[in-house]
Design a protein around this motif. Sequence first.
Motif, PDB file in Angstrom:
ATOM      1  N   GLU A 180      22.636  19.262 -28.922  1.00 27.20           N
ATOM      2  CA  GLU A 180      21.192  19.136 -29.064  1.00 27.20           C
ATOM      3  C   GLU A 180      20.573  18.623 -27.765  1.00 27.20           C
ATOM      4  OE1 GLU A 180      19.894  17.027 -32.672  1.00 27.20           O
ATOM      5  OE2 GLU A 180      21.940  17.294 -33.383  1.00 27.20           O
ATOM      6  N   GLY A 207      14.689  16.682 -34.222  1.00 34.27           N
ATOM      7  CA  GLY A 207      16.132  16.456 -34.328  1.00 34.27           C
ATOM      8  C   GLY A 207      16.456  15.035 -34.747  1.00 34.27           C
ATOM      9  N   ILE A 234      18.561  19.217 -37.049  1.00 34.40           N
ATOM     10  CA  ILE A 234      18.534  20.619 -36.652  1.00 34.40           C
ATOM     11  C   ILE A 234      19.912  21.224 -36.912  1.00 34.40           C
ATOM     12  CG2 ILE A 234      19.094  20.052 -34.244  1.00 34.40           C
ATOM     13  CD1 ILE A 234      17.343  22.460 -33.411  1.00 34.40           C
ATOM     14  N   GLN A 248      19.480  26.969 -36.367  1.00 31.36           N
ATOM     15  CA  GLN A 248      18.176  26.629 -35.788  1.00 31.36           C
ATOM     16  C   GLN A 248      18.292  26.372 -34.294  1.00 31.36           C
ATOM     17  OE1 GLN A 248      17.398  23.304 -38.317  1.00 31.36           O
ATOM     18  NE2 GLN A 248      16.238  24.478 -39.834  1.00 31.36           N
ATOM     19  N   ARG A 249      19.386  25.731 -33.901  1.00 33.23           N
ATOM     20  CA  ARG A 249      19.591  25.441 -32.480  1.00 33.23           C
ATOM     21  C   ARG A 249      19.760  26.734 -31.688  1.00 33.23           C
ATOM     22  NH1 ARG A 249      23.565  21.805 -32.981  1.00 33.23           N
ATOM     23  NH2 ARG A 249      25.269  23.119 -32.226  1.00 33.23           N
ATOM     24  N   GLN A 298      12.898  23.401 -39.746  1.00 33.33           N
ATOM     25  CA  GLN A 298      13.557  22.094 -39.808  1.00 33.33           C
ATOM     26  C   GLN A 298      12.925  21.213 -40.888  1.00 33.33           C
ATOM     27  OE1 GLN A 298      13.195  21.784 -35.248  1.00 33.33           O
ATOM     28  NE2 GLN A 298      14.812  20.305 -35.700  1.00 33.33           N
TER      29      GLN A 298
END
Length: 561
Positions: free
Chosen positions: A22, A92, A97, A101-102, A165
Amino acid sequence: MELAKKMKETKLTQELPISKQESKLYMSYISVAFIALLIGGLMGLLQVFVRSGKFTLPFGIDYYQVLTVHGVILGLVLTTYFIIGFHFSLMGKTVGISLKQRRVAWVAFWIMVMGTIMTATTILLGEASVLYTFYAPLRAHPAFYIGLALVIIGSWIAGFVNWSQLAVWKKAHRGEKSPLLAFMVTINTLLWFIASLGVAVAVLVQFIPWSLGYAETINVLLSRTLFWYFGHPLVYFWLLPAYMAWYAIIPKIIGGKIFSDSLARLSFVLFLFFSIPVGFHHQLTEPGIDSTWKFIQVVLTFMVIIPSLMTAFSLFATFETTGRRKGGKGLFGWFKKLPWKDVRFLAPFIGMLAFIPGGAGGIINASHQMNAVVHNTIWVTGHFHLTVATTVMLTFFGISYWLIPHLRGRKLTPKLNRLGIIQAIIWTVGMAIMSGAMHIEGLLGGPRRSSFSEYGGGEQVHAWIGYQMAQAIGGTILFIGIILMVFIFIKLTFFAPKGEEDFPIASEEEDAEPTPPWFENWKLWIGITVVLILAAYSVPVMDIIQHSPVGSAPFDWPIGR
């Protein structure tokens, strides 16, 4: 599974650990922003030198080419990348997340980078010296507009990830109020999406076919109306992340708590309502728009003052409450108890103070009669630098001092903290000199966007020269501040000692009123926003389409702000 596990482990605090994967994503966005700061700052320095009449651009570089790079790189690239990186870090940390999604967030990043490269290349080649506003009938290379469209599309994808999210979090926490920062990010991405629809339509439907030669003419008034439908809420897209830090992060840094969760959410909802249907206050001197609709949008513009005053009340209530808990006595004893030697607080606080004269200038800009005095003068540029380049940027710098070391697993050392304080002071002094000179020159009639060589002679021009020199001095000081900030960024990213820096998220005061559940009614907020936009724009836009002249001659339309 990964996200569900993180949620279960941190359900009580609603603060999730940020993984290395992240961090890499968030830092990628923020790194592009600081690269843009260096490039755009250099272009700004060249600008003020040229305006002073003491410097000529080398190698045949055009003044308007430099002006375009400065506006686009700082006004669009720096702000958008930093805000999206900041948004992702807040989401996040508060709602998490997932891997999917990332991955989509990375797709958004690379689409934006591709668009940025296309746009920057056309400007640097001299094929898109159309300024930050890219008004028709100025025409750029098609790649410029296609690049802008890609940047917007990439930002939309990032916004969709943010909404996803929150949706995943709400599904796992039925009946609970969403974390304040996640709520704020959702409001800002909604604002951005709705507002950028205007410029997307202008670029895709008008500018790209026109630049490719498929359309011989362009409806200039419609294109400018669509731009300012986007252009004014863009200011609040920049400003609301600063508000996020002021409301929910600064209280933690000073050892306090959020004054009122409900008040913070209400102010953001009001910004969503009243920041979009107000673009006509940038077009008060333009023909083709009925004065009644201009007046309606001026009134809606002034409504934004309400959430601004709410924010000021909430913040200073937090400051006073915290200061008194630390032993502050008397009327202003609490003021001395604030952490003035902590750059994470000092830089944003200076930004808050700068917003007071900045807001006053905004009231002048949006007013029917007073706008006529300053319209299309360098006063407007001074206002822009006081609000965005001072209020917003100093807050972004303040955020960087804790966010970057947190993401990189490093520490903000006392030495870097002192260096940051010096940087904030340099920035404040440079901006005060440059913006102040711009405001005064504007009141004397000094035009914006023009180089010294275009002024000609006359007594009035000589009256401006001293203020143009002051702008060059202020711009030089600001560039020193930029070099120092980039140095601090590099140190925090690569060379600061390894360690753990706190991600400061404040909790609410224990005796604050409970947050009403209807704040989570997104259909209501979006519905009211759409109704306000339709009420403010539907009739005048139809009139523009039906009755305004269509042409591409540069003398058909005045260049406004």
